[in-house]
Design a protein around this motif. Structure first.
Motif, short mmCIF file in Angstrom:
data_model
loop_
_atom_site.label_atom_id
_atom_site.label_comp_id
_atom_site.label_asym_id
_atom_site.label_seq_id
_atom_site.Cartn_x
_atom_site.Cartn_y
_atom_site.Cartn_z
N PHE A 310 0.83 -1.20 0.00
CA PHE A 310 0.00 0.00 0.00
C PHE A 310 0.87 1.25 0.00
CE2 PHE A 310 -3.06 -3.08 1.82
CZ PHE A 310 -4.09 -2.91 0.90
N ALA A 311 1.92 1.24 0.79
CA ALA A 311 2.79 2.42 0.84
C ALA A 311 3.38 2.72 -0.53
CB ALA A 311 3.91 2.19 1.86
N GLY A 312 3.65 1.69 -1.32
CA GLY A 312 4.22 1.89 -2.64
C GLY A 312 3.25 2.51 -3.62
N ARG A 313 1.95 2.50 -3.30
CA ARG A 313 0.93 3.08 -4.18
C ARG A 313 0.28 4.32 -3.58
NH1 ARG A 313 3.01 -0.29 -6.87
NH2 ARG A 313 2.06 -1.81 -8.27
N ALA A 314 0.72 4.72 -2.40
CA ALA A 314 0.05 5.80 -1.68
C ALA A 314 0.36 7.16 -2.27
CB ALA A 314 0.45 5.76 -0.20
N ARG A 315 -0.62 8.05 -2.22
CA ARG A 315 -0.42 9.46 -2.53
C ARG A 315 0.15 10.14 -1.29
NH1 ARG A 315 -6.40 10.87 -3.71
NH2 ARG A 315 -6.59 9.33 -2.05
N PRO A 316 0.67 11.35 -1.41
CA PRO A 316 1.20 12.04 -0.23
C PRO A 316 0.18 12.19 0.90
CG PRO A 316 1.94 13.14 -2.21
CD PRO A 316 0.95 12.10 -2.66
N SER A 317 -1.09 12.31 0.54
CA SER A 317 -2.12 12.50 1.57
C SER A 317 -2.71 11.19 2.08
CB SER A 317 -3.25 13.37 1.00
OG SER A 317 -3.86 12.73 -0.12
N SER A 318 -2.32 10.06 1.50
CA SER A 318 -2.93 8.79 1.87
C SER A 318 -2.52 8.35 3.28
CB SER A 318 -2.53 7.69 0.88
OG SER A 318 -3.02 7.94 -0.40
N VAL A 319 -3.48 7.73 3.97
CA VAL A 319 -3.21 7.11 5.26
C VAL A 319 -2.94 5.62 5.03
CG1 VAL A 319 -4.18 6.51 7.51
CG2 VAL A 319 -4.68 8.74 6.48
N VAL A 320 -1.84 5.13 5.57
CA VAL A 320 -1.56 3.70 5.59
C VAL A 320 -1.35 3.34 7.05
CG1 VAL A 320 -0.08 1.82 4.81
CG2 VAL A 320 -0.51 3.76 3.30
N GLU A 351 0.43 5.64 10.20
CA GLU A 351 -0.30 5.63 11.46
C GLU A 351 -0.30 4.21 12.03
OE1 GLU A 351 -4.20 7.31 11.34
OE2 GLU A 351 -3.55 9.16 10.33
N LEU A 352 -0.75 4.10 13.28
CA LEU A 352 -0.89 2.82 13.95
C LEU A 352 -2.34 2.61 14.35
CD1 LEU A 352 2.10 2.95 16.48
CD2 LEU A 352 2.11 2.03 14.15
#
Length: 376
Positions: A310-320, A351-352
């Motif tokens: 998911f981190a590899g596809r995330a936008r700057p604003s995305s929450v993972v 985030e956690l």
């Protein structure tokens, strides 16, 4: 790193000490159940009870009669385990401590619906129904889940929502008195046992150019060695049109549910999905295409080992958000949380999430508190 924890309303309502205890953990957010499946839950600190039995999937607030008028499928209000507006009472108490409250909405997991309306359920290649698993390919089911998502997510005072089971559910259930572990079922076997052959899915396979009867026979043939103790083998033959149909259904539900929530929510309301990066996975963390789900929602909540895709596809604003079990008795490792969280951050987690403060022992919560303080 921002941390949040999952909680049930019955962990808070009737326990004046609960909000302050949760705030003292060092979390900024509580993800509070507003629509939840049947369960039997421990409440180790509550002054009035130790076990709560939620007898069926229900909404933990009074559903709006106008929203559901004229619809055959509608949510069930909770019984004595969460009477009245239990969600609202718990959210108000938590907000009083400064904690940000987000709703926690379980969608395609409802045993009572399947018992009362068996035609809504997933049907496997052997003709067995899974009453806990509504088939998301059925238009009536999908419309019900979208309507439920909007109502259960946008509760008064909620700053966001986390949608669980917003996709396919399958064989794995954690059913009461489950007796399915006699034969070990891995990812391939779980997927094959979760393929649906209800009338809607049969038509869907035909639209994809697949013979449904031939597909069901192929599934049974692939599973035959499993019952003798061997593996099912590769999923290759079942990852083409059949999986394409399932992904199309899941995407349609996710897009519609997120859209309905956003249409009902105030500006800035955050919508996350519980998700798995492997598209054939079923269950609470539904299989997704990471690029698609992160384009639809504001982010995902995913088990910590699944963060990187998911981190590899995330936008700057995305929450993972990396989800960690912190209940030792349920396989969690709260004493390792600080190190585990650092590894998740290195993999791209922003985030956690901690599962689950209401179920955890005092010793587990002490370990969580110390870990979050160490993380700063």
């Amino acid at each position: 790193m921002r941390a949040g924890t999952f909680v049930y309303p019955w962990d808070v309502v009737g326990d004046p000490a609960a909000p302050a205890l949760l705030a003292d953990l060092g979390v900024r957010q509580v993800t509070l159940a507003s629509a939840y499946h049947s369960t039997r839950a421990l409440t180790p600190r509550h002054p009035r009870h130790r076990i709560v039995t939620a007898e069926y999937a229900a909404v933990l607030y009074p559903p709006d009669p106008a929203r559901w008028s004229g619809h055959d499928l509608r949510p069930y209000p909770a019984g004595e385990w969460a009477p009245g507006d239990a969600y609202g009472a718990a959210a108000h108490a938590l907000a009083g401590t400064g904690l940000e409250v987000h709703s926690w909405v379980v969608l395609a997991h409802n045993s009572r619906l399947g018992a009362e309306r068996p035609e809504t359920s997933v049907v496997n290649a052997y003709g067995d129904r899974y009453p806990w698993a509504p088939c998301i390919a059925q238009p009536e089911v999908r419309a019900y889940l979208v309507r439920l998502a909007a109502e259960a997510a946008v509760r008064p005072g909620a700053a966001g929502t986390e949608l669980e089971s917003c996709g396919w559910y399958g064989l794995a259930h954690l059913h009461a008195h489950d007796k399915t572990a006699g034969v070990v079922l891995g990812d391939a076997e779980q997927y094959l046992m979760s393929l649906c052959f209800c009338p809607s899915c049969v038509r869907g396979y035909e639209e994809e150019g697949v013979d449904p009867d031939g597909l069901a026979a192929a599934v049974r043939d692939a599973l035959e060695p499993v019952w003798a103790g061997g593996p099912a083998g590769s999923l290759g033959a079942f990852e083409g049109p059949a999986l394409a149909w399932r992904l199309r259904c899941a995407r349609a539900l996710q897009e519609a549910a997120v859209g309905a929530v956003r249409a009902a929510a105030p500006p800035g309301f955050r919508v996350l999905l519980h998700a798995d990066p492997l598209p054939y996975r079923c269950g609470a963390n539904v299989g997704t295409d990471p690029a698609h789900v992160l384009a639809v929602a504001d982010g995902v909540v995913t088990p910590a080992p699944s963060v990187a895709p998911f981190a590899g596809r995330a936008r700057p604003s995305s929450v993972v958000a990396a989800n960690f079990p912190v209940v030792t008795g349920m396989g969690g490792s709260p004493r390792l949380l600080a190190d585990d969280a650092k590894r998740a951050a290195d993999a791209g987690a922003t985030e956690l999430r901690l599962y689950h403060a209401g179920l955890a022992s005092n010793a587990d919560l002490t370990a969580v508190r110390e870990a979050l303080r160490a993380l700063g």
